[in-house]
Design a protein around this motif. Structure first.
Motif, short mmCIF file in Angstrom:
data_model
loop_
_atom_site.label_atom_id
_atom_site.label_comp_id
_atom_site.label_asym_id
_atom_site.label_seq_id
_atom_site.Cartn_x
_atom_site.Cartn_y
_atom_site.Cartn_z
N ILE A 1 0.83 -1.21 0.00
CA ILE A 1 0.00 0.00 0.00
C ILE A 1 0.86 1.25 0.00
O ILE A 1 0.59 2.21 -0.72
N THR A 2 1.93 1.27 0.80
CA THR A 2 2.79 2.45 0.82
C THR A 2 3.51 2.64 -0.52
O THR A 2 3.68 3.76 -0.98
N LYS A 3 3.91 1.57 -1.14
CA LYS A 3 4.56 1.67 -2.46
C LYS A 3 3.57 2.19 -3.49
O LYS A 3 3.92 3.04 -4.33
N LEU A 4 2.33 1.72 -3.43
CA LEU A 4 1.31 2.17 -4.36
C LEU A 4 0.98 3.65 -4.16
O LEU A 4 0.88 4.41 -5.12
N THR A 5 0.82 4.08 -2.92
CA THR A 5 0.49 5.48 -2.67
C THR A 5 1.65 6.40 -3.01
O THR A 5 1.43 7.52 -3.47
N ARG B 1 3.64 5.94 -5.42
CA ARG B 1 3.65 6.02 -6.88
C ARG B 1 2.51 6.90 -7.38
O ARG B 1 2.68 7.64 -8.35
N ILE B 2 1.36 6.88 -6.71
CA ILE B 2 0.20 7.63 -7.18
C ILE B 2 0.27 9.10 -6.74
O ILE B 2 0.08 10.01 -7.55
N LEU B 3 0.53 9.33 -5.46
CA LEU B 3 0.52 10.68 -4.92
C LEU B 3 1.87 11.35 -5.12
O LEU B 3 2.90 10.70 -5.03
N PRO B 4 1.88 12.66 -5.35
CA PRO B 4 3.17 13.36 -5.50
C PRO B 4 3.87 13.50 -4.15
O PRO B 4 3.26 13.40 -3.09
N SER B 5 5.14 13.74 -4.22
CA SER B 5 5.94 13.90 -3.01
C SER B 5 5.62 15.22 -2.34
O SER B 5 5.44 16.25 -3.00
N ASP B 6 5.57 15.24 -1.02
CA ASP B 6 5.29 16.46 -0.27
C ASP B 6 6.52 17.35 -0.12
O ASP B 6 6.41 18.51 0.23
N ILE B 7 7.70 16.82 -0.39
CA ILE B 7 8.92 17.59 -0.20
C ILE B 7 8.96 18.78 -1.16
O ILE B 7 9.43 19.85 -0.81
N ASP B 8 8.41 18.61 -2.35
CA ASP B 8 8.43 19.69 -3.33
C ASP B 8 7.49 20.83 -2.96
O ASP B 8 7.68 21.95 -3.42
N SER B 9 6.50 20.58 -2.12
CA SER B 9 5.53 21.61 -1.80
C SER B 9 5.99 22.55 -0.69
O SER B 9 5.44 23.61 -0.52
N PHE B 10 7.02 22.16 0.07
CA PHE B 10 7.50 23.02 1.15
C PHE B 10 8.49 24.03 0.60
O PHE B 10 9.38 23.68 -0.16
N PRO B 11 8.35 25.31 0.99
CA PRO B 11 9.31 26.30 0.49
C PRO B 11 10.67 26.11 1.14
O PRO B 11 10.78 25.62 2.26
#
Length: 51
Positions: free
Chosen positions: A17-21, A23-33
């Protein structure tokens, strides 16, 4: 023996499940300034006791 089978299968499902999510959801690291955007003088001015 049933408990061991249950825990092993639960671990396998959790990894899947973690591997699937990831792959589907974008990484949160890019959203932090980045902290480099804020200058040190601005931070010092905000933290000074005179403001």
């Amino acid at each position: 023996m049933k408990f061991l089978f249950f825990t092993v299968s639960a671990i396998i499902i959790a990894f899947a499940i973690t591997k699937l999510t990831n792959r589907i959801l974008p990484s949160d690291i890019d959203s932090f300034p980045s902290d480099d955007i804020i200058s040190e003088t601005y931070i010092e001015k905000e933290n000074s006791p005179l403001s």
